[in-house]
Write a protein that holds these residues in place. Structure first.
Motif, PDB file in Angstrom:
ATOM      1  N   TYR A   1       0.816  -1.210   0.000  1.00 10.25           N
ATOM      2  CA  TYR A   1       0.000   0.000   0.000  1.00 10.25           C
ATOM      3  C   TYR A   1       0.855   1.269   0.000  1.00 10.25           C
ATOM      4  N   GLU A   2       1.889   1.310   0.856  1.00  6.90           N
ATOM      5  CA  GLU A   2       2.698   2.513   0.950  1.00  6.90           C
ATOM      6  C   GLU A   2       3.409   2.807  -0.371  1.00  6.90           C
TER       7      GLU A   2
ATOM      8  N   LYS B   1       0.728   4.127  -2.760  1.00  8.69           N
ATOM      9  CA  LYS B   1       0.340   5.483  -2.378  1.00  8.69           C
ATOM     10  C   LYS B   1       1.374   6.501  -2.845  1.00  8.69           C
TER      11      LYS B   1
ATOM     12  N   GLU C   1      -7.589   5.393   0.595  1.00  8.28           N
ATOM     13  CA  GLU C   1      -7.204   4.860   1.893  1.00  8.28           C
ATOM     14  C   GLU C   1      -6.819   3.393   1.748  1.00  8.28           C
ATOM     15  N   ARG C   2      -6.154   2.872   2.750  1.00  6.03           N
ATOM     16  CA  ARG C   2      -5.665   1.498   2.681  1.00  6.03           C
ATOM     17  C   ARG C   2      -6.807   0.508   2.410  1.00  6.03           C
TER      18      ARG C   2
ATOM     19  N   PRO D   1      -4.668  10.134  -1.995  1.00  4.71           N
ATOM     20  CA  PRO D   1      -4.687   8.756  -2.511  1.00  4.71           C
ATOM     21  C   PRO D   1      -5.789   7.955  -1.826  1.00  4.71           C
TER      22      PRO D   1
ATOM     23  N   TYR E   1       1.045   6.826  -6.562  1.00  6.07           N
ATOM     24  CA  TYR E   1      -0.202   7.539  -6.873  1.00  6.07           C
ATOM     25  C   TYR E   1       0.013   9.052  -6.726  1.00  6.07           C
ATOM     26  N   ARG E   2       0.655   9.442  -5.641  1.00  6.11           N
ATOM     27  CA  ARG E   2       0.911  10.869  -5.423  1.00  6.11           C
ATOM     28  C   ARG E   2       1.845  11.427  -6.484  1.00  6.11           C
TER      29      ARG E   2
END
Length: 455
Positions: free
Chosen positions: A20-21, A24, A50-51, A48, A27-28
């Motif tokens: 996920y990190e 994210k 959420e988890r 982004p 994505y950013r």
């Protein structure tokens, strides 16, 4: 039979974004690139998923279409893939292909999105490259601020407690690392490596002052690597000097000489790095009882000082090697060698160094270095029979080190106490009082980081 995973999961896995990190962060980055390329600027701050939302996307549990901003960003991340197709089950061809995005699959007919999608995907890829090449996470103002912060830190370091500064330097180093992991014009990359190297060097010095020699050596190795990547001889020479200093205090004088010689292979752009290296080597030779080499090194350092061209030492402050510091390195060398003449020379050099340290304004005094010079002076006076003169220096050091503790000062105070216990004057009331004060001081909390600090 297991249901087919959604295409989103397949593409995320192919790109290595399954954590996920990681997703994210990507994505950013895509949001920023898209904002720079097409706008609006507010797209760069689009949050982004959420988890839990990301997990639902991975498992194809999509009940509603993502909002407009998210659809645009996802389309940018996976060019040529319609949003409805992205969360549908992947085909066998999708899962077996080794591509990292849909555009290449389409070229082989594995994903039939139409010629228009393939052309647009290729255009988007070229545009993304242009945006990355043109954009920068570092500009003149960013570098100016980073360099100003470094100058402030290296100026304040000799006069402030080590622990609180450690955490600030660590945060600034992380910022420099983050900049290096981003995009910047080539002219800023070298400056960032120098900045990161200086900050790692400060952390190495702080770790050393906290008595963590292994951590200090690790930080120093990273600092030297940054100097290598920047091609900066001044930084490389300074770091080799720091490594030699650590070896000297760790009781490895042969390593200290070797590292000082290695540092001398780099010709600094300007400044005092070579004077420092030669002075460290003199102390190491003194520790080895190689009097001829030690005195020769002291004479060489004096000659270098006389010939030194005017110029700053990196950002200055703790990274400079002023005259007073050279003097107390000479006093330490003479103390190691012993004998009446060397004791006389040690006292003279240390006394002159202390006077120069004291002449600085209180807010910019090099407290640790001044304390070490005082301990040299105390030891020389004790060995010449001046117990009262030695006591004055020791009490001053105990007061300063209670406010700004460093491992090297703690060691010198401990050495003095042990020497005093064996000295003919060791049973005198003055000597007993000094030893009691030293014991009380050493039993206090050692130099350490504030709660939560790590190295």
């Amino acid at each position: 039979m297991e249901p087919e995973p959604p295409l989103f999961q397949v593409l995320v896995n192919q790109n290595g974004w399954q954590e996920y990190e990681v997703f994210k962060r990507r994505y950013r980055q895509a949001a920023q690139e898209l904002a720079d390329l097409e706008g609006p600027p507010t797209l760069a701050t689009a949050p982004p998923p959420e988890r839990r939302q990301f997990v639902r996307w991975v498992h194809g549990e999509v009940k509603t279409t993502p909002r407009t901003e998210a659809r645009r960003i996802l389309h940018f991340m996976f060019p040529g893939v319609p949003i409805g197709r992205l969360f549908a089950a992947a085909s066998e061809a999708d899962r077996s292909s080794g591509v990292h995005g849909p555009a290449e699959c389409a070229q082989e007919g594995q994903l039939d999105y139409g010629a228009g999608d393939v052309v647009m995907a290729a255009a988007n890829e070229s545009a993304r490259f242009a945006a990355r090449a043109e954009s920068s996470n570092v500009g003149p103002h960013t570098m100016e601020q980073l360099e100003a912060d470094i100058r402030r830190i290296v100026t304040n370091y000799p006069n402030h407690p080590v622990g609180p500064l450690f955490r600030e330097v660590r945060a600034l180093r992380d910022r420099a690392f983050d900049f290096l992991e981003g995009r910047q014009p080539p002219q800023y990359t070298r400056d960032l490596y120098v900045a990161a190297g200086v900050l790692c060097g400060v952390l190495a010095n702080a770790s050393f002052d906290l008595g963590r020699y292994e951590a200090a050596e690790t930080q120093a190795r990273t600092a030297f690597m940054c100097g290598e990547l920047a091609g900066h001889d001044g930084l490389r020479a300074w770091v080799r000097g720091l490594q030699a200093l650590i070896a000297y205090w760790d009781g490895r004088p042969h390593d200290a000489v070797r590292l000082a010689d290695a540092g001398s292979a780099f010709t600094p752009e300007h400044g005092t790095a070579h004077i420092r290296l030669t002075s460290i080597k003199a102390r190491a030779y003194g520790q080895l009882q190689q009097a001829g080499d030690a005195i020769a090194a002291l004479h060489t350092a004096d000659s270098m000082r006389d010939r030194m061209a005017i110029g700053d030492d990196l950002p200055g402050g703790m990274m400079a090697f002023p005259q007073e510091k050279q003097l107390f390195y000479a006093s330490s060398t003479h103390l190691w060698l012993g004998g009446s003449q060397h004791l006389s020379n040690a006292e003279a050099r240390a006394e002159e160094a202390v006077g120069m340290f004291e002449a600085a304004p209180p807010e910019s005094r090099r407290l640790g270095e001044m304390s070490l010079a005082r301990m040299d002076l105390a030891m020389a006076r004790l060995n010449r029979g001046d117990l009262d003169g030695a006591a004055l220096q020791v009490y001053d050091v105990l007061g300063v080190n209670a406010r700004r503790r460093t491992e090297s000062v703690r060691k010198r105070v401990g050495q003095f106490g042990r020497h005093l216990a064996l000295h003919p004057a060791g049973t005198a009331p003055t000597a007993i009082a000094i030893r009691e004060a030293i014991v009380a001081h050493q039993e206090q909390t050692p130099a350490e980081l504030p709660p939560g600090g790590t190295q």
